[in-house]
Design a protein around this motif. Structure first.
Motif, short mmCIF file in Angstrom:
data_model
loop_
_atom_site.label_atom_id
_atom_site.label_comp_id
_atom_site.label_asym_id
_atom_site.label_seq_id
_atom_site.Cartn_x
_atom_site.Cartn_y
_atom_site.Cartn_z
N TYR A 287 0.82 -1.21 0.00
CA TYR A 287 0.00 0.00 0.00
C TYR A 287 0.86 1.27 0.00
O TYR A 287 0.42 2.31 -0.49
N LEU B 182 1.53 1.83 -3.61
CA LEU B 182 0.34 2.39 -4.24
C LEU B 182 0.17 3.86 -3.88
O LEU B 182 -0.25 4.67 -4.72
N HIS C 79 -0.02 6.61 -6.63
CA HIS C 79 -1.31 7.31 -6.78
C HIS C 79 -1.78 7.81 -5.42
O HIS C 79 -2.68 7.25 -4.81
N ILE D 59 -4.85 6.25 -2.44
CA ILE D 59 -4.42 5.50 -1.26
C ILE D 59 -3.69 6.44 -0.32
O ILE D 59 -2.92 7.31 -0.76
N HIS E 260 -9.46 -5.44 -3.14
CA HIS E 260 -9.57 -4.68 -4.39
C HIS E 260 -10.82 -5.06 -5.17
O HIS E 260 -11.40 -4.21 -5.86
#
Length: 270
Positions: free
Chosen positions: A186, A189, A193, A197, A228
């Motif tokens: 995470y 991520l 982005h 997140i 997800h």
């Protein structure tokens, strides 16, 4: 044979946890740059323990989670964990003596959820903190450190004690690596982005990944995939109903939590 009294005990614990959980949701449902809330935003009345009705006792303004929601969710979740532990205990995981996986025969095999009292304690601790985390994320799209870090520390500490008693150092190592792996996933991520997140999701991944990693790498992968999938279906439903756009932000923590406990309760991925 395991005692079904664990189910009642955990259900009662869930009901008792509802009040502090509700207080935690109200306290932390504020912006990133704001201090924790201690008073009713409508009438400034002090709110040490908000009532389960979800209304301010002074002005009747709506406060925090819906009425009795934290209590009900906690009762159902902890009772479900206890049912899983009792089922595993019938095969020797939870002894009548109440020991941390001892006193009733051999422990359940690795990968079997809820196979000892230590696992039940660890997963229950995680559940008690996960409930307010989900509500806070739904309310203000944040996962406060005051909840995510104790969730990780407590879960890992209880699993460490369990590993010492049941002589399962490999499972503890996998739990530690599972937490780090999910947090790193995470974190990547977030770096790629950041609008989708947050760092709170990575910190939440420490505790969720540790719980899943205790059971196995298959469970870690299942938790990630299910998270997800659920988040994607939710986003698609919002877009289809014109309640969100493709670039709209959605709270990710609740889906991480739902997916994790779905795996813990079913053994999905094992």
């Amino acid at each position: 044979m395991a005692s079904p009294w664990w189910i009642l005990a955990l259900a009662v614990l869930g009901a008792l946890a509802g009040g502090p959980q509700r207080a935690a949701v109200l306290r932390h449902s504020v912006g990133h740059d704001q201090p924790p809330r201690t008073h009713c935003p409508s009438c400034a009345a002090g709110l040490a323990v908000p009532p389960p009705t979800g209304r301010c006792p002074s002005c009747a303004a709506a406060l925090g989670p819906p009425p009795f929601s934290t209590e009900l969710i906690s009762v159902l979740l902890l009772a479900a964990l206890a049912v899983q532990a009792v089922s595993a205990g019938a095969a020797g995981g939870l002894g009548e003596g109440g020991g941390l996986g001892e006193g009733g025969g051999a422990a359940a095999p690795a990968g079997a959820p809820g196979g000892s009292l230590g696992e039940l304690a660890a997963f229950s601790w995680l559940a008690v903190l996960a409930v307010p985390l989900a509500f806070v994320d739904l309310a203000v799209h944040r996962l406060p450190d005051r909840l995510t870090l104790p969730a990780w520390a407590g879960t890992l500490a209880l699993l460490a004690v369990t590993a010492a008693v049941l002589h399962r150092p490999d499972d503890l190592l996998r739990a530690m690596l599972g937490g780090c792996a999910m947090a790193a996933f995470y974190l990547v991520l977030f770096l790629v982005h950041p609008a989708g997140i947050g760092l709170g999701d990575a910190k939440l991944g420490l505790s969720l990944g540790s719980a899943l990693g205790w059971l196995g790498w298959g469970q870690v992968a299942a938790g990630l995939l299910l998270t997800h999938l659920l988040a994607g279906l939710y986003a698609a439903a919002l877009i289809a109903s014109r309640r969100a756009r493709r670039d709209s932000e959605i709270p990710f923590g609740p889906f991480m939590i739902i997916a994790t406990f779905a795996v813990l309760l079913t053994g999905l991925g094992g």
